[in-house]
Design a protein around this motif. Structure first.
Motif, PDB file in Angstrom:
ATOM      1  N   THR A 296      45.414  45.100  35.209  1.00 15.43           N
ATOM      2  CA  THR A 296      46.315  45.909  34.383  1.00 15.43           C
ATOM      3  C   THR A 296      47.389  45.040  33.743  1.00 15.43           C
ATOM      4  OG1 THR A 296      47.932  46.560  36.088  1.00 15.43           O
ATOM      5  CG2 THR A 296      45.928  47.884  35.914  1.00 15.43           C
ATOM      6  N   SER A 297      47.850  44.038  34.459  1.00 16.35           N
ATOM      7  CA  SER A 297      48.841  43.119  33.906  1.00 16.35           C
ATOM      8  C   SER A 297      48.236  42.264  32.800  1.00 16.35           C
ATOM      9  CB  SER A 297      49.390  42.227  35.024  1.00 16.35           C
ATOM     10  OG  SER A 297      50.211  41.211  34.511  1.00 16.35           O
ATOM     11  N   ASN A 298      47.047  41.753  33.026  1.00 19.33           N
ATOM     12  CA  ASN A 298      46.407  40.881  32.036  1.00 19.33           C
ATOM     13  C   ASN A 298      46.167  41.624  30.726  1.00 19.33           C
ATOM     14  OD1 ASN A 298      44.294  39.298  34.575  1.00 19.33           O
ATOM     15  ND2 ASN A 298      46.438  38.940  34.036  1.00 19.33           N
ATOM     16  N   LEU A 299      45.814  42.896  30.820  1.00 24.81           N
ATOM     17  CA  LEU A 299      45.615  43.698  29.617  1.00 24.81           C
ATOM     18  C   LEU A 299      46.953  44.049  28.971  1.00 24.81           C
ATOM     19  CD1 LEU A 299      42.797  46.073  30.902  1.00 24.81           C
ATOM     20  CD2 LEU A 299      42.539  44.197  29.256  1.00 24.81           C
ATOM     21  N   PHE A 300      47.920  44.470  29.781  1.00 24.94           N
ATOM     22  CA  PHE A 300      49.209  44.921  29.254  1.00 24.94           C
ATOM     23  C   PHE A 300      49.945  43.799  28.531  1.00 24.94           C
ATOM     24  CE2 PHE A 300      53.807  45.719  29.879  1.00 24.94           C
ATOM     25  CZ  PHE A 300      53.918  46.901  29.166  1.00 24.94           C
ATOM     26  N   LEU A 301      49.940  42.592  29.114  1.00 24.76           N
ATOM     27  CA  LEU A 301      50.645  41.462  28.522  1.00 24.76           C
ATOM     28  C   LEU A 301      49.769  40.669  27.555  1.00 24.76           C
ATOM     29  CD1 LEU A 301      52.612  40.163  31.641  1.00 24.76           C
ATOM     30  CD2 LEU A 301      53.494  41.510  29.740  1.00 24.76           C
ATOM     31  N   GLY A 302      48.536  41.124  27.337  1.00 25.34           N
ATOM     32  CA  GLY A 302      47.655  40.452  26.392  1.00 25.34           C
ATOM     33  C   GLY A 302      47.264  39.056  26.818  1.00 25.34           C
ATOM     34  N   SER A 303      47.163  38.827  28.123  1.00 24.17           N
ATOM     35  CA  SER A 303      46.946  37.473  28.631  1.00 24.17           C
ATOM     36  C   SER A 303      45.501  37.014  28.524  1.00 24.17           C
ATOM     37  CB  SER A 303      47.405  37.393  30.089  1.00 24.17           C
ATOM     38  OG  SER A 303      48.774  37.723  30.207  1.00 24.17           O
ATOM     39  N   GLY A 304      44.551  37.946  28.652  1.00 29.96           N
ATOM     40  CA  GLY A 304      43.152  37.562  28.577  1.00 29.96           C
ATOM     41  C   GLY A 304      42.321  38.278  29.619  1.00 29.96           C
ATOM     42  N   LEU A 305      41.028  37.962  29.628  1.00 29.54           N
ATOM     43  CA  LEU A 305      40.063  38.609  30.513  1.00 29.54           C
ATOM     44  C   LEU A 305      39.579  37.622  31.564  1.00 29.54           C
ATOM     45  CD1 LEU A 305      37.875  40.387  27.786  1.00 29.54           C
ATOM     46  CD2 LEU A 305      39.939  41.260  28.923  1.00 29.54           C
ATOM     47  N   LEU A 306      39.753  37.970  32.836  1.00 27.17           N
ATOM     48  CA  LEU A 306      39.299  37.084  33.908  1.00 27.17           C
ATOM     49  C   LEU A 306      37.784  37.139  34.013  1.00 27.17           C
ATOM     50  CD1 LEU A 306      40.363  35.360  36.453  1.00 27.17           C
ATOM     51  CD2 LEU A 306      39.618  37.355  37.746  1.00 27.17           C
ATOM     52  N   ILE A 316      35.128  30.595  44.582  1.00 28.01           N
ATOM     53  CA  ILE A 316      36.567  30.838  44.680  1.00 28.01           C
ATOM     54  C   ILE A 316      36.798  32.253  45.203  1.00 28.01           C
ATOM     55  CG2 ILE A 316      38.714  31.113  43.371  1.00 28.01           C
ATOM     56  CD1 ILE A 316      37.710  28.987  41.444  1.00 28.01           C
ATOM     57  N   PRO A 317      37.614  32.430  46.254  1.00 24.18           N
ATOM     58  CA  PRO A 317      37.959  33.786  46.697  1.00 24.18           C
ATOM     59  C   PRO A 317      38.782  34.494  45.619  1.00 24.18           C
ATOM     60  CG  PRO A 317      38.552  32.127  48.351  1.00 24.18           C
ATOM     61  CD  PRO A 317      38.233  31.401  47.096  1.00 24.18           C
ATOM     62  N   VAL A 318      38.296  35.652  45.164  1.00 27.11           N
ATOM     63  CA  VAL A 318      39.001  36.443  44.160  1.00 27.11           C
ATOM     64  C   VAL A 318      39.460  37.738  44.815  1.00 27.11           C
ATOM     65  CG1 VAL A 318      38.873  37.603  41.927  1.00 27.11           C
ATOM     66  CG2 VAL A 318      37.625  35.461  42.293  1.00 27.11           C
ATOM     67  N   SER A 319      40.757  37.981  44.795  1.00 23.03           N
ATOM     68  CA  SER A 319      41.325  39.193  45.382  1.00 23.03           C
ATOM     69  C   SER A 319      41.816  40.110  44.273  1.00 23.03           C
ATOM     70  CB  SER A 319      42.460  38.845  46.346  1.00 23.03           C
ATOM     71  OG  SER A 319      43.423  38.010  45.709  1.00 23.03           O
ATOM     72  N   LEU A 320      42.120  41.335  44.640  1.00 23.65           N
ATOM     73  CA  LEU A 320      42.520  42.366  43.682  1.00 23.65           C
ATOM     74  C   LEU A 320      44.015  42.626  43.804  1.00 23.65           C
ATOM     75  CD1 LEU A 320      41.287  44.537  41.661  1.00 23.65           C
ATOM     76  CD2 LEU A 320      41.410  46.105  43.614  1.00 23.65           C
ATOM     77  N   ALA A 321      44.708  42.692  42.655  1.00 20.35           N
ATOM     78  CA  ALA A 321      46.168  42.812  42.690  1.00 20.35           C
ATOM     79  C   ALA A 321      46.692  43.654  41.542  1.00 20.35           C
ATOM     80  CB  ALA A 321      46.802  41.418  42.641  1.00 20.35           C
ATOM     81  N   THR A 322      47.831  44.286  41.771  1.00 20.84           N
ATOM     82  CA  THR A 322      48.454  45.117  40.737  1.00 20.84           C
ATOM     83  C   THR A 322      49.407  44.333  39.846  1.00 20.84           C
ATOM     84  OG1 THR A 322      50.289  45.742  42.187  1.00 20.84           O
ATOM     85  CG2 THR A 322      48.326  47.159  42.215  1.00 20.84           C
ATOM     86  N   ASP A 323      50.070  43.313  40.380  1.00 24.02           N
ATOM     87  CA  ASP A 323      51.056  42.526  39.642  1.00 24.02           C
ATOM     88  C   ASP A 323      52.151  43.388  39.020  1.00 24.02           C
ATOM     89  OD1 ASP A 323      52.301  40.225  38.691  1.00 24.02           O
ATOM     90  OD2 ASP A 323      51.163  40.221  36.823  1.00 24.02           O
ATOM     91  N   ILE A 324      52.628  44.381  39.734  1.00 21.12           N
ATOM     92  CA  ILE A 324      53.851  45.071  39.307  1.00 21.12           C
ATOM     93  C   ILE A 324      54.935  44.038  39.127  1.00 21.12           C
ATOM     94  CG2 ILE A 324      55.632  46.729  40.049  1.00 21.12           C
ATOM     95  CD1 ILE A 324      52.917  47.998  39.401  1.00 21.12           C
ATOM     96  N   GLY A 325      55.788  44.059  38.029  1.00 20.35           N
ATOM     97  CA  GLY A 325      55.797  45.041  37.006  1.00 20.35           C
ATOM     98  C   GLY A 325      55.097  44.704  35.709  1.00 20.35           C
ATOM     99  N   GLY A 326      54.466  43.500  35.548  1.00 16.08           N
ATOM    100  CA  GLY A 326      53.607  43.312  34.395  1.00 16.08           C
ATOM    101  C   GLY A 326      52.420  44.248  34.483  1.00 16.08           C
ATOM    102  N   GLY A 327      51.937  44.471  35.692  1.00 21.76           N
ATOM    103  CA  GLY A 327      50.919  45.474  35.925  1.00 21.76           C
ATOM    104  C   GLY A 327      51.490  46.862  35.711  1.00 21.76           C
TER     105      GLY A 327
END
Length: 446
Positions: A296-306, A316-327
Protein backbone atom coordinates in the motif's frame (compact mmCIF):
# COMPACT_ATOMS: atom_id res chain seq x y z
CA UNK A 1 -5.55 -29.89 36.68
CA UNK A 2 -8.95 -28.22 37.00
CA UNK A 3 -11.17 -27.04 34.20
CA UNK A 4 -10.37 -23.43 35.12
CA UNK A 5 -6.70 -23.95 34.24
CA UNK A 6 -7.51 -24.30 30.55
CA UNK A 7 -9.52 -22.18 28.11
CA UNK A 8 -11.14 -23.96 25.16
CA UNK A 9 -12.18 -22.25 21.93
CA UNK A 10 -14.43 -24.11 19.50
CA UNK A 11 -14.91 -22.76 15.99
CA UNK A 12 -13.44 -23.00 12.50
CA UNK A 13 -9.64 -22.95 12.84
CA UNK A 14 -6.85 -22.39 10.30
CA UNK A 15 -3.10 -22.26 10.75
CA UNK A 16 0.03 -23.12 8.80
CA UNK A 17 2.83 -25.53 9.55
CA UNK A 18 4.91 -24.66 6.48
CA UNK A 19 4.65 -22.83 3.17
CA UNK A 20 1.28 -24.10 1.94
CA UNK A 21 0.85 -26.12 -1.24
CA UNK A 22 -2.52 -25.09 -2.71
CA UNK A 23 -2.75 -28.30 -4.75
CA UNK A 24 -2.17 -30.83 -1.97
CA UNK A 25 -3.04 -28.82 1.14
CA UNK A 26 0.35 -29.63 2.65
CA UNK A 27 1.67 -27.01 5.07
CA UNK A 28 -1.72 -26.11 6.54
CA UNK A 29 -4.27 -27.44 8.99
CA UNK A 30 -7.94 -26.52 8.80
CA UNK A 31 -10.74 -27.68 11.08
CA UNK A 32 -14.30 -26.89 10.08
CA UNK A 33 -15.23 -27.68 13.70
CA UNK A 34 -12.06 -27.39 15.74
CA UNK A 35 -10.99 -26.79 19.31
CA UNK A 36 -7.98 -24.80 20.48
CA UNK A 37 -6.91 -25.37 24.09
CA UNK A 38 -4.92 -22.65 25.84
CA UNK A 39 -3.20 -23.09 29.19
CA UNK A 40 -1.40 -20.28 31.02
CA UNK A 41 -1.18 -18.20 27.85
CA UNK A 42 0.25 -20.95 25.66
CA UNK A 43 -1.10 -23.46 23.19
CA UNK A 44 -1.96 -26.72 24.91
CA UNK A 45 -3.64 -28.64 22.10
CA UNK A 46 -5.40 -28.30 18.75
CA UNK A 47 -7.72 -30.74 17.04
CA UNK A 48 -11.17 -31.47 15.73
CA UNK A 49 -14.03 -31.16 18.18
CA UNK A 50 -14.82 -34.82 17.55
CA UNK A 51 -11.30 -35.95 18.46
CA UNK A 52 -11.16 -33.67 21.49
CA UNK A 53 -14.47 -35.07 22.77
CA UNK A 54 -13.19 -38.59 22.22
CA UNK A 55 -10.16 -37.71 24.39
CA UNK A 56 -12.43 -36.59 27.22
CA UNK A 57 -12.96 -32.87 26.64
CA UNK A 58 -16.40 -31.66 27.63
CA UNK A 59 -17.40 -29.61 24.56
CA UNK A 60 -19.95 -27.75 26.67
CA UNK A 61 -17.03 -26.01 28.39
CA UNK A 62 -15.81 -24.50 25.09
CA UNK A 63 -16.36 -20.92 24.02
CA UNK A 64 -18.33 -21.83 20.90
CA UNK A 65 -18.30 -19.32 18.03
CA UNK A 66 -19.03 -21.37 14.90
CA UNK A 67 -19.68 -18.23 12.86
CA UNK A 68 -16.02 -17.13 13.10
CA UNK A 69 -12.67 -18.29 11.73
CA UNK A 70 -9.88 -18.54 14.33
CA UNK A 71 -6.32 -17.86 13.14
CA UNK A 72 -2.98 -16.85 14.65
CA UNK A 73 -2.67 -13.10 15.11
CA UNK A 74 -1.30 -11.18 12.16
CA UNK A 75 2.32 -10.00 12.18
CA UNK A 76 3.54 -6.73 10.59
CA UNK A 77 7.23 -6.52 9.70
CA UNK A 78 7.59 -2.78 9.02
CA UNK A 79 5.55 0.05 10.54
CA UNK A 80 6.11 3.52 12.04
CA UNK A 81 4.12 4.27 15.20
CA UNK A 82 4.73 8.08 15.07
CA UNK A 83 3.23 8.29 11.59
CA UNK A 84 -0.28 7.17 12.54
CA UNK A 85 -1.65 10.71 12.35
CA UNK A 86 -0.16 11.48 8.90
CA UNK A 87 -1.67 8.46 7.15
CA UNK A 88 -3.45 9.56 3.95
CA UNK A 89 -1.52 12.83 3.60
CA UNK A 90 -1.88 14.06 0.05
CA UNK A 91 0.36 14.36 -2.92
CA UNK A 92 4.02 13.54 -2.36
CA UNK A 93 6.62 10.94 -3.16
CA UNK A 94 9.06 9.61 -0.61
CA UNK A 95 11.56 12.39 0.07
CA UNK A 96 9.07 15.26 -0.05
CA UNK A 97 6.62 13.19 2.02
CA UNK A 98 9.25 12.80 4.74
CA UNK A 99 10.06 16.50 4.80
CA UNK A 100 6.49 17.79 4.59
CA UNK A 101 4.64 15.33 6.79
CA UNK A 102 6.78 12.84 8.70
CA UNK A 103 9.46 15.06 10.17
CA UNK A 104 7.10 17.79 11.48
CA UNK A 105 4.91 15.15 13.09
CA UNK A 106 7.79 13.31 14.72
CA UNK A 107 8.92 16.51 16.44
CA UNK A 108 5.91 16.16 18.75
CA UNK A 109 7.34 12.95 20.18
CA UNK A 110 9.94 14.81 22.18
CA UNK A 111 7.13 15.12 24.74
CA UNK A 112 6.99 11.81 26.64
CA UNK A 113 3.34 12.30 27.57
CA UNK A 114 2.40 12.85 23.93
CA UNK A 115 4.41 9.77 22.95
CA UNK A 116 2.69 7.65 25.61
CA UNK A 117 -0.77 8.57 24.37
CA UNK A 118 0.26 7.96 20.76
CA UNK A 119 1.79 4.57 21.60
CA UNK A 120 -1.36 3.41 23.36
CA UNK A 121 -3.52 4.49 20.42
CA UNK A 122 -1.17 2.84 17.93
CA UNK A 123 -1.23 -0.53 19.72
CA UNK A 124 -5.02 -0.40 19.89
CA UNK A 125 -5.15 0.25 16.15
CA UNK A 126 -3.01 -2.84 15.66
CA UNK A 127 -5.32 -5.01 17.76
CA UNK A 128 -8.41 -3.60 16.07
CA UNK A 129 -6.88 -4.82 12.80
CA UNK A 130 -5.94 -8.24 14.12
CA UNK A 131 -2.20 -7.53 14.34
CA UNK A 132 -0.70 -8.91 17.54
CA UNK A 133 3.03 -8.49 16.75
CA UNK A 134 4.94 -5.87 14.77
CA UNK A 135 8.43 -4.58 14.01
CA UNK A 136 8.15 -0.88 14.80
CA UNK A 137 10.04 2.36 14.17
CA UNK A 138 9.73 4.93 16.95
CA UNK A 139 11.43 8.36 16.60
CA UNK A 140 14.84 9.85 17.23
CA UNK A 141 13.77 10.67 20.79
CA UNK A 142 14.66 7.94 23.27
CA UNK A 143 11.64 8.87 25.39
CA UNK A 144 9.33 7.91 22.50
CA UNK A 145 10.90 4.45 22.51
CA UNK A 146 10.53 4.09 26.27
CA UNK A 147 6.89 5.15 25.88
CA UNK A 148 6.28 2.56 23.18
CA UNK A 149 7.87 -0.30 25.07
CA UNK A 150 6.04 0.68 28.26
CA UNK A 151 2.69 0.61 26.46
CA UNK A 152 3.45 -2.73 24.80
CA UNK A 153 4.58 -4.19 28.13
CA UNK A 154 1.32 -3.11 29.75
CA UNK A 155 -0.65 -4.89 27.01
CA UNK A 156 1.69 -7.90 27.11
CA UNK A 157 2.16 -7.72 23.33
CA UNK A 158 5.14 -9.24 21.54
CA UNK A 159 6.85 -6.29 19.86
CA UNK A 160 10.17 -5.47 18.23
CA UNK A 161 11.04 -1.77 18.16
CA UNK A 162 13.89 0.69 18.13
CA UNK A 163 14.84 4.35 18.39
CA UNK A 164 15.40 6.00 15.02
CA UNK A 165 19.05 6.97 14.49
CA UNK A 166 19.37 10.11 12.35
CA UNK A 167 22.19 12.63 12.51
CA UNK A 168 21.89 14.55 9.22
CA UNK A 169 19.52 15.72 6.43
CA UNK A 170 16.58 16.35 8.72
CA UNK A 171 15.38 19.29 10.87
CA UNK A 172 17.95 20.17 13.54
CA UNK A 173 15.50 19.42 16.34
CA UNK A 174 15.20 15.83 15.06
CA UNK A 175 18.89 15.05 14.85
CA UNK A 176 20.92 12.98 17.26
CA UNK A 177 24.67 12.32 17.06
CA UNK A 178 26.72 9.15 16.75
CA UNK A 179 27.61 9.46 20.43
CA UNK A 180 24.10 10.13 21.67
CA UNK A 181 22.71 7.32 19.51
CA UNK A 182 25.25 4.96 20.97
CA UNK A 183 24.40 5.95 24.54
CA UNK A 184 20.63 5.95 23.99
CA UNK A 185 20.60 2.59 22.20
CA UNK A 186 22.73 0.91 24.84
CA UNK A 187 20.42 2.13 27.58
CA UNK A 188 17.31 1.05 25.67
CA UNK A 189 18.76 -2.36 24.81
CA UNK A 190 19.78 -3.04 28.39
CA UNK A 191 16.35 -2.06 29.68
CA UNK A 192 14.01 -3.50 27.06
CA UNK A 193 15.61 -6.19 24.89
CA UNK A 194 14.26 -9.61 25.92
CA UNK A 195 12.28 -7.93 28.68
CA UNK A 196 9.21 -10.12 28.67
CA UNK A 197 7.86 -10.21 25.14
CA UNK A 198 9.85 -7.19 23.93
CA UNK A 199 12.92 -7.09 21.70
CA UNK A 200 15.07 -4.30 20.35
CA UNK A 201 15.90 -3.33 16.76
CA UNK A 202 18.69 -0.96 15.81
CA UNK A 203 16.95 1.57 13.58
CA UNK A 204 18.98 3.90 11.37
CA UNK A 205 16.15 5.53 9.40
CA UNK A 206 18.01 5.06 6.12
CA UNK A 207 21.52 5.68 4.86
CA UNK A 208 20.95 9.28 3.69
CA UNK A 209 20.03 10.43 7.21
CA UNK A 210 22.91 8.66 8.94
CA UNK A 211 26.50 9.74 8.59
CA UNK A 212 29.26 7.18 8.04
CA UNK A 213 30.18 7.68 11.69
CA UNK A 214 26.66 6.84 12.84
CA UNK A 215 26.47 3.75 10.63
CA UNK A 216 29.79 2.64 12.11
CA UNK A 217 28.30 3.02 15.61
CA UNK A 218 25.29 0.98 14.47
CA UNK A 219 27.54 -1.80 13.26
CA UNK A 220 29.41 -1.87 16.54
CA UNK A 221 26.16 -2.10 18.49
CA UNK A 222 25.02 -4.95 16.24
CA UNK A 223 28.19 -6.85 17.07
CA UNK A 224 28.06 -6.01 20.78
CA UNK A 225 24.53 -7.31 21.28
CA UNK A 226 24.04 -10.65 19.52
CA UNK A 227 20.38 -11.44 19.14
CA UNK A 228 19.09 -7.91 18.59
CA UNK A 229 17.51 -6.89 15.30
CA UNK A 230 18.22 -4.23 12.71
CA UNK A 231 15.65 -2.43 10.58
CA UNK A 232 16.06 0.27 7.97
CA UNK A 233 14.98 1.23 4.44
CA UNK A 234 16.50 0.13 1.14
CA UNK A 235 15.91 0.97 -2.53
CA UNK A 236 12.41 2.31 -2.10
CA UNK A 237 12.56 5.20 -4.55
CA UNK A 238 14.72 6.03 -7.58
CA UNK A 239 15.44 9.57 -6.32
CA UNK A 240 16.57 8.05 -3.02
CA UNK A 241 18.96 5.69 -4.84
CA UNK A 242 20.46 8.59 -6.79
CA UNK A 243 20.95 10.45 -3.52
CA UNK A 244 22.81 7.47 -2.07
CA UNK A 245 25.23 7.52 -5.01
CA UNK A 246 26.06 11.16 -4.30
CA UNK A 247 26.43 10.65 -0.54
CA UNK A 248 28.43 7.41 -0.71
CA UNK A 249 30.34 7.59 -4.01
CA UNK A 250 32.67 4.77 -2.98
CA UNK A 251 29.86 2.27 -2.47
CA UNK A 252 29.13 -0.31 -5.16
CA UNK A 253 25.40 0.16 -4.65
CA UNK A 254 22.83 1.07 -1.98
CA UNK A 255 23.08 -2.24 -0.13
CA UNK A 256 26.86 -1.99 -0.08
CA UNK A 257 26.59 1.05 2.21
CA UNK A 258 24.91 -1.09 4.88
CA UNK A 259 27.15 -4.07 4.14
CA UNK A 260 30.31 -2.04 4.65
CA UNK A 261 29.26 -1.25 8.22
CA UNK A 262 28.20 -4.82 9.06
CA UNK A 263 24.45 -4.29 9.06
CA UNK A 264 23.37 -7.32 7.02
CA UNK A 265 22.25 -10.64 8.50
CA UNK A 266 19.32 -12.95 9.24
CA UNK A 267 17.90 -10.52 11.82
CA UNK A 268 18.12 -7.54 9.45
CA UNK A 269 14.87 -6.45 7.80
CA UNK A 270 15.07 -3.94 4.97
CA UNK A 271 11.90 -2.06 4.12
CA UNK A 272 10.87 -2.07 0.43
CA UNK A 273 13.82 -3.37 -1.64
CA UNK A 274 11.93 -2.57 -4.84
CA UNK A 275 14.81 -1.59 -7.12
CA UNK A 276 17.55 -4.07 -6.16
CA UNK A 277 20.30 -4.92 -8.62
CA UNK A 278 21.29 -8.52 -9.29
CA UNK A 279 24.42 -8.02 -7.19
CA UNK A 280 22.35 -6.72 -4.27
CA UNK A 281 20.02 -9.72 -4.49
CA UNK A 282 22.98 -12.10 -4.40
CA UNK A 283 24.46 -10.35 -1.37
CA UNK A 284 21.15 -10.39 0.50
CA UNK A 285 20.88 -14.11 -0.10
CA UNK A 286 24.43 -14.67 1.11
CA UNK A 287 23.71 -12.82 4.36
CA UNK A 288 20.12 -14.13 4.76
CA UNK A 289 18.86 -10.55 5.02
CA UNK A 290 15.13 -9.98 4.56
CA UNK A 291 12.86 -7.60 2.66
CA UNK A 292 9.60 -6.18 4.01
CA UNK A 293 7.03 -5.92 1.19
CA UNK A 294 4.90 -2.79 1.71
CA UNK A 295 2.39 -2.74 -1.16
CA UNK A 296 0.00 0.00 0.00
CA UNK A 297 2.90 2.34 0.70
CA UNK A 298 4.68 1.53 -2.55
CA UNK A 299 1.53 2.31 -4.52
CA UNK A 300 0.56 5.40 -2.49
CA UNK A 301 4.00 7.03 -2.74
CA UNK A 302 4.49 5.91 -6.35
CA UNK A 303 7.66 4.04 -5.44
CA UNK A 304 7.27 1.03 -7.72
CA UNK A 305 6.23 -2.62 -7.86
CA UNK A 306 8.10 -5.24 -5.85
CA UNK A 307 9.06 -8.28 -7.93
CA UNK A 308 8.37 -10.79 -5.15
CA UNK A 309 8.85 -13.84 -7.36
CA UNK A 310 12.38 -12.70 -8.21
CA UNK A 311 13.37 -12.21 -4.57
CA UNK A 312 11.79 -15.45 -3.33
CA UNK A 313 13.27 -17.48 -6.19
CA UNK A 314 16.69 -16.19 -5.17
CA UNK A 315 16.06 -17.18 -1.54
CA UNK A 316 15.42 -13.80 0.12
CA UNK A 317 12.87 -13.92 2.99
CA UNK A 318 10.01 -11.60 1.99
CA UNK A 319 7.63 -10.50 4.75
CA UNK A 320 4.37 -8.56 4.58
CA UNK A 321 4.10 -5.05 6.03
CA UNK A 322 1.76 -2.08 6.18
CA UNK A 323 4.39 0.69 6.47
CA UNK A 324 2.06 3.11 8.24
CA UNK A 325 1.95 6.04 7.57
CA UNK A 326 3.15 5.87 3.94
CA UNK A 327 0.99 2.77 3.88
CA UNK A 328 -2.72 3.43 3.79
CA UNK A 329 -4.14 0.84 6.21
CA UNK A 330 -3.28 -0.96 9.43
CA UNK A 331 -5.15 -3.97 8.04
CA UNK A 332 -3.11 -6.91 6.77
CA UNK A 333 -6.25 -7.95 4.88
CA UNK A 334 -6.17 -4.74 2.86
CA UNK A 335 -2.41 -5.09 2.54
CA UNK A 336 -2.86 -8.57 1.06
CA UNK A 337 -5.41 -7.21 -1.40
CA UNK A 338 -2.92 -4.62 -2.66
CA UNK A 339 -0.09 -7.17 -2.71
CA UNK A 340 -2.23 -9.33 -4.97
CA UNK A 341 -2.73 -6.42 -7.37
CA UNK A 342 0.95 -5.45 -7.35
CA UNK A 343 1.87 -8.98 -8.33
CA UNK A 344 -0.92 -9.23 -10.92
CA UNK A 345 0.56 -6.22 -12.71
CA UNK A 346 3.76 -8.23 -13.11
CA UNK A 347 2.17 -11.47 -14.25
CA UNK A 348 2.54 -13.05 -10.81
CA UNK A 349 -0.08 -14.52 -8.50
CA UNK A 350 -0.57 -14.42 -4.75
CA UNK A 351 -2.64 -17.44 -3.74
CA UNK A 352 -4.78 -16.72 -0.66
CA UNK A 353 -3.18 -19.59 1.27
CA UNK A 354 0.25 -18.08 0.59
CA UNK A 355 -1.05 -14.65 1.59
CA UNK A 356 -2.37 -15.76 4.97
CA UNK A 357 0.77 -17.81 5.52
CA UNK A 358 2.83 -14.64 4.97
CA UNK A 359 0.71 -12.69 7.46
CA UNK A 360 1.21 -15.33 10.16
CA UNK A 361 3.87 -18.07 10.15
CA UNK A 362 5.75 -16.60 7.19
CA UNK A 363 6.28 -13.28 8.93
CA UNK A 364 7.14 -15.08 12.17
CA UNK A 365 9.86 -16.97 10.31
CA UNK A 366 11.12 -13.82 8.59
CA UNK A 367 11.45 -12.15 12.01
CA UNK A 368 13.06 -15.20 13.65
CA UNK A 369 10.02 -15.53 15.94
CA UNK A 370 8.56 -18.80 14.70
CA UNK A 371 9.78 -20.59 17.83
CA UNK A 372 7.19 -18.68 19.85
CA UNK A 373 4.42 -17.35 17.56
CA UNK A 374 2.98 -17.78 14.08
CA UNK A 375 0.93 -20.96 14.42
CA UNK A 376 -0.70 -23.24 16.97
CA UNK A 377 2.09 -25.67 17.74
CA UNK A 378 1.99 -26.88 21.32
CA UNK A 379 3.81 -24.58 23.71
CA UNK A 380 3.70 -21.47 21.53
CA UNK A 381 2.30 -18.19 22.80
CA UNK A 382 -1.46 -17.98 22.32
CA UNK A 383 -1.90 -14.81 20.27
CA UNK A 384 -4.89 -15.32 17.99
CA UNK A 385 -7.85 -13.63 16.37
CA UNK A 386 -11.45 -14.42 15.52
CA UNK A 387 -12.44 -13.32 12.02
CA UNK A 388 -15.96 -12.57 10.83
CA UNK A 389 -15.92 -13.65 7.18
CA UNK A 390 -19.17 -11.82 6.43
CA UNK A 391 -18.69 -8.49 8.16
CA UNK A 392 -20.61 -6.54 5.51
CA UNK A 393 -23.64 -7.46 3.40
CA UNK A 394 -21.46 -7.74 0.29
CA UNK A 395 -18.95 -9.97 2.07
CA UNK A 396 -21.74 -12.14 3.46
CA UNK A 397 -23.16 -12.55 -0.04
CA UNK A 398 -19.77 -13.44 -1.50
CA UNK A 399 -19.05 -15.92 1.28
CA UNK A 400 -22.39 -17.61 0.65
CA UNK A 401 -21.35 -18.34 -2.94
CA UNK A 402 -17.75 -19.40 -2.19
CA UNK A 403 -17.32 -23.16 -2.49
CA UNK A 404 -13.84 -23.89 -1.12
CA UNK A 405 -11.72 -22.65 1.76
CA UNK A 406 -9.33 -20.99 -0.70
CA UNK A 407 -12.22 -19.17 -2.35
CA UNK A 408 -13.51 -17.96 1.01
CA UNK A 409 -10.04 -16.76 2.01
CA UNK A 410 -9.56 -14.99 -1.31
CA UNK A 411 -12.85 -13.15 -0.85
CA UNK A 412 -11.78 -12.25 2.69
CA UNK A 413 -8.41 -10.86 1.62
CA UNK A 414 -9.92 -8.99 -1.33
CA UNK A 415 -12.92 -7.44 0.42
CA UNK A 416 -11.82 -7.49 4.04
CA UNK A 417 -10.50 -4.87 6.45
CA UNK A 418 -10.48 -4.16 10.18
CA UNK A 419 -14.23 -4.70 10.42
CA UNK A 420 -13.67 -8.42 9.91
CA UNK A 421 -11.68 -8.67 13.14
CA UNK A 422 -14.21 -9.70 15.77
CA UNK A 423 -11.82 -10.42 18.66
CA UNK A 424 -8.12 -10.43 19.42
CA UNK A 425 -6.46 -12.47 22.17
CA UNK A 426 -3.02 -11.86 23.66
CA UNK A 427 -1.47 -14.83 25.48
CA UNK A 428 -4.92 -16.40 25.62
CA UNK A 429 -6.63 -13.35 27.15
CA UNK A 430 -9.22 -11.28 25.34
CA UNK A 431 -7.65 -7.93 24.46
CA UNK A 432 -10.15 -6.54 21.97
CA UNK A 433 -13.63 -7.32 20.72
CA UNK A 434 -15.93 -5.67 18.25
CA UNK A 435 -19.40 -5.77 19.75
CA UNK A 436 -21.32 -5.08 16.54
CA UNK A 437 -19.54 -5.69 13.26
CA UNK A 438 -22.08 -3.64 11.32
CA UNK A 439 -21.66 -0.58 13.50
CA UNK A 440 -18.03 -1.08 14.44
CA UNK A 441 -18.44 -0.68 18.21
CA UNK A 442 -15.18 -1.43 20.03
CA UNK A 443 -14.44 -2.73 23.49
CA UNK A 444 -10.97 -2.71 25.03
CA UNK A 445 -9.86 -5.08 27.79
CA UNK A 446 -7.64 -3.72 30.56
Amino acid sequence: MTASDVSAFRTRILHFTDVPDPLTGAGMEYFDDGVLLVENGRIKALGSAEDMARQGLDLQQCRHTPEYLLMPGFIDSHIHYPQTSVIASYGEQLLDWLNNYTFPTELQFSDPDFAAVAADAFLKFLLQNGTTTAMVYTTVFAQSTHAFFSAAEKMNMRMIAGKVMMDRHAPAELLDTPASSNADCRELIELWHNNGRLQYALTPRFAPTSSPEQLAVTGQLYRDYPGIYLQTHLSENQQEIAWIKSLYPGARDYLDVYDYYGLLGPRSVFGHGIHLSDAEVVRMVQTQSGVAFCPTSNLFLGSGLLNMARLEAAGIPVSLATDIGGGTSFSQLRTLAEAYKVLQLQGQCLHPLKGFYMATLGNARALQLDHCIGNFEKGKEADFILINLGATPLQALRQSTAQSLSEKLFALMTLGDEHNIARAYIMGKLAFRRTDSTQGALVWMD
